[in-house]
Design a protein around this motif. Sequence first.
Motif, PDB file in Angstrom:
ATOM      1  N   ILE A  18      42.147  42.422  37.576  1.00  0.00           N
ATOM      2  CA  ILE A  18      40.810  42.331  38.680  1.00  0.00           C
ATOM      3  C   ILE A  18      41.489  42.115  40.206  1.00  0.00           C
ATOM      4  CG2 ILE A  18      40.009  40.187  38.589  1.00  0.00           C
ATOM      5  CD1 ILE A  18      41.080  39.153  35.421  1.00  0.00           C
ATOM      6  N   PHE A  19      42.236  42.086  40.062  1.00  0.00           N
ATOM      7  CA  PHE A  19      42.369  42.763  41.907  1.00  0.00           C
ATOM      8  C   PHE A  19      42.349  43.982  41.924  1.00  0.00           C
ATOM      9  CE2 PHE A  19      45.304  38.449  41.784  1.00  0.00           C
ATOM     10  CZ  PHE A  19      44.780  37.668  42.245  1.00  0.00           C
ATOM     11  N   ILE A  20      42.999  44.621  41.300  1.00  0.00           N
ATOM     12  CA  ILE A  20      41.933  45.929  41.387  1.00  0.00           C
ATOM     13  C   ILE A  20      40.971  45.928  42.569  1.00  0.00           C
ATOM     14  CG2 ILE A  20      41.802  48.661  41.318  1.00  0.00           C
ATOM     15  CD1 ILE A  20      44.863  48.042  40.260  1.00  0.00           C
ATOM     16  N   ILE A  21      40.268  45.150  41.560  1.00  0.00           N
ATOM     17  CA  ILE A  21      38.236  45.755  41.118  1.00  0.00           C
ATOM     18  C   ILE A  21      37.878  44.813  41.606  1.00  0.00           C
ATOM     19  CG2 ILE A  21      36.289  45.308  40.137  1.00  0.00           C
ATOM     20  CD1 ILE A  21      38.017  46.163  37.503  1.00  0.00           C
ATOM     21  N   TYR A  22      38.404  43.812  42.558  1.00  0.00           N
ATOM     22  CA  TYR A  22      37.829  42.624  43.471  1.00  0.00           C
ATOM     23  C   TYR A  22      38.759  41.857  44.429  1.00  0.00           C
ATOM     24  CZ  TYR A  22      34.245  42.163  39.468  1.00  0.00           C
ATOM     25  OH  TYR A  22      33.292  42.767  37.414  1.00  0.00           O
ATOM     26  N   SER A  43      35.801  31.000  42.037  1.00  0.00           N
ATOM     27  CA  SER A  43      36.289  30.637  40.643  1.00  0.00           C
ATOM     28  C   SER A  43      36.581  31.514  40.011  1.00  0.00           C
ATOM     29  CB  SER A  43      34.456  30.252  39.788  1.00  0.00           C
ATOM     30  OG  SER A  43      34.324  28.798  40.428  1.00  0.00           O
ATOM     31  N   LEU A  44      36.079  33.351  40.152  1.00  0.00           N
ATOM     32  CA  LEU A  44      37.223  34.185  39.562  1.00  0.00           C
ATOM     33  C   LEU A  44      38.638  34.203  40.203  1.00  0.00           C
ATOM     34  CD1 LEU A  44      36.731  36.931  37.821  1.00  0.00           C
ATOM     35  CD2 LEU A  44      36.865  37.284  40.587  1.00  0.00           C
ATOM     36  N   LEU A  45      38.944  33.587  41.384  1.00  0.00           N
ATOM     37  CA  LEU A  45      40.369  33.426  42.080  1.00  0.00           C
ATOM     38  C   LEU A  45      40.839  32.449  41.266  1.00  0.00           C
ATOM     39  CD1 LEU A  45      42.406  34.177  44.015  1.00  0.00           C
ATOM     40  CD2 LEU A  45      41.683  32.417  45.690  1.00  0.00           C
ATOM     41  N   TYR A  46      40.113  31.415  40.615  1.00  0.00           N
ATOM     42  CA  TYR A  46      40.686  30.226  40.079  1.00  0.00           C
ATOM     43  C   TYR A  46      41.764  30.552  38.513  1.00  0.00           C
ATOM     44  CZ  TYR A  46      38.934  27.100  43.929  1.00  0.00           C
ATOM     45  OH  TYR A  46      38.894  26.042  44.838  1.00  0.00           O
ATOM     46  N   VAL A  47      40.684  31.632  37.996  1.00  0.00           N
ATOM     47  CA  VAL A  47      40.625  31.425  36.163  1.00  0.00           C
ATOM     48  C   VAL A  47      41.894  32.506  36.810  1.00  0.00           C
ATOM     49  CG1 VAL A  47      40.145  33.565  34.589  1.00  0.00           C
ATOM     50  CG2 VAL A  47      38.541  32.110  35.683  1.00  0.00           C
ATOM     51  N   ILE A  48      42.150  33.769  37.463  1.00  0.00           N
ATOM     52  CA  ILE A  48      43.106  34.722  37.803  1.00  0.00           C
ATOM     53  C   ILE A  48      44.048  33.671  37.834  1.00  0.00           C
ATOM     54  CG2 ILE A  48      44.220  36.034  39.141  1.00  0.00           C
ATOM     55  CD1 ILE A  48      41.320  37.195  40.301  1.00  0.00           C
ATOM     56  N   VAL A  49      43.985  32.858  38.442  1.00  0.00           N
ATOM     57  CA  VAL A  49      45.792  31.268  38.801  1.00  0.00           C
ATOM     58  C   VAL A  49      46.087  31.060  37.697  1.00  0.00           C
ATOM     59  CG1 VAL A  49      46.155  29.602  39.917  1.00  0.00           C
ATOM     60  CG2 VAL A  49      44.901  31.005  41.333  1.00  0.00           C
ATOM     61  N   ALA A  50      44.389  30.664  37.523  1.00  0.00           N
ATOM     62  CA  ALA A  50      44.931  30.254  35.386  1.00  0.00           C
ATOM     63  C   ALA A  50      46.174  30.806  34.510  1.00  0.00           C
ATOM     64  CB  ALA A  50      43.934  29.331  35.029  1.00  0.00           C
ATOM     65  N   ILE A  51      45.941  32.209  34.415  1.00  0.00           N
ATOM     66  CA  ILE A  51      46.329  33.146  34.297  1.00  0.00           C
ATOM     67  C   ILE A  51      47.951  34.006  34.844  1.00  0.00           C
ATOM     68  CG2 ILE A  51      46.331  35.169  33.529  1.00  0.00           C
ATOM     69  CD1 ILE A  51      42.890  35.544  33.601  1.00  0.00           C
ATOM     70  N   GLY A  52      47.693  33.810  36.118  1.00  0.00           N
ATOM     71  CA  GLY A  52      49.541  33.626  36.171  1.00  0.00           C
ATOM     72  C   GLY A  52      50.157  32.533  35.834  1.00  0.00           C
ATOM     73  N   VAL A  53      49.965  31.300  36.102  1.00  0.00           N
ATOM     74  CA  VAL A  53      50.048  30.164  35.441  1.00  0.00           C
ATOM     75  C   VAL A  53      50.667  30.412  34.285  1.00  0.00           C
ATOM     76  CG1 VAL A  53      49.863  27.944  34.905  1.00  0.00           C
ATOM     77  CG2 VAL A  53      49.365  28.522  36.961  1.00  0.00           C
ATOM     78  N   VAL A  54      49.799  30.647  32.963  1.00  0.00           N
ATOM     79  CA  VAL A  54      50.648  30.611  31.286  1.00  0.00           C
ATOM     80  C   VAL A  54      51.595  32.113  32.136  1.00  0.00           C
ATOM     81  CG1 VAL A  54      49.940  31.206  29.202  1.00  0.00           C
ATOM     82  CG2 VAL A  54      47.975  30.111  30.541  1.00  0.00           C
ATOM     83  N   VAL A  55      51.625  33.248  32.405  1.00  0.00           N
ATOM     84  CA  VAL A  55      52.635  33.832  32.611  1.00  0.00           C
ATOM     85  C   VAL A  55      54.177  33.025  33.380  1.00  0.00           C
ATOM     86  CG1 VAL A  55      53.898  36.316  33.577  1.00  0.00           C
ATOM     87  CG2 VAL A  55      51.263  35.926  33.199  1.00  0.00           C
TER      88      VAL A  55
END
Length: 265
Positions: free
Chosen positions: A147-151, A177-189
Amino acid sequence: MFTIDVWLLRAIIAIFLIAIVSSLIGSYSVFRGSTFLVSGIAHGALAGAALGIFLALYLFSVNYLLVALIFSILFALAIGYASHKKENVDVSVGVMFALSMSLAILFLSLIREYASVAWGLIIGDLLLLSQTDIEIMTLSVIAIVLIFIIYHRRILFSIFDPEGAMAVGLKPALYESLLYVIVAIGVVVLLKGVGAILVYALLIIPAAASKRISSTVSITMLFAFLISLFSGLGGLALAVISPVSPSAYAGLIATSIYFLTIFKK
C-alpha cells in the motif's frame, strides 16, 4: 554446528516485522500528528482479539488475530468518519477508546481463562508466537508495504498539503482514511508480540526519536527502523537471561533512546 530454537527464530522474525511497521506507520503517524490514534486503535484490536478468543472457545474455530484485524479496521474507519464530519480527532479517538475498552472487558469477563488470556493480550510475549501468528504478521506487513509503495506520494501530499491535494484532483479524506486503515493493520502486527499497552511504545517512540535527529521523511523512516530493531533485539536478549517479558525491555530501551535525543538537542 550453530542451531537456533524455533521459538527464538519466530521472535526474531517478529521483531524485524515490527521494525518495518514502526518505520512506516510510526513515521507517518508522527508527521500526521495523530499518535493518540494508535493507542485508540490498539485497544480496539484488543477488544477484537478478546471476542475472537471467546468465539474460538465457545462457538466456532476462528483465529483471534483476524477478528482483531477486522475490529481495528472498523474502529479506524469510524474515527476517520467522525473526523471528516468535523468532529475533533482526539474526541473521536477518546470515544472509541472507551467503547473498545468496555467491549474488551465484557468479552474477557466471559472467558473462564480470564486471567491468563487477558494478561497475554495486554502485555504480549514475543517468545510465545505460533507459526500461524508469524504468517498473519508477515501477510499484514506485506500488505502495508504494498500500500505504501503504491500510495506513498498521495498519502504524503494529502497529509502535508490537503488543500493542494484537492486542487490537483486528489481526495485527502480518502487517503487519510487509507492511512488509518494501514495503522489498524500495523497495530495488529504488534498486538500479539508486545501487547496492547506497549503497541504505542514500539510503534510511535522510535519514529518520534528518529524525527528529532533527522531532517527528511526517508531518513526518519530509516532511523525509526533501526531504533525499533535495536530495541526489540535488545529486549529479546535481556529476556532470554531474565524472567521478564521482552516487550517490557524493548519499551524501556526505546524510551531511553528517545530521552537521549531530547538531551542531545
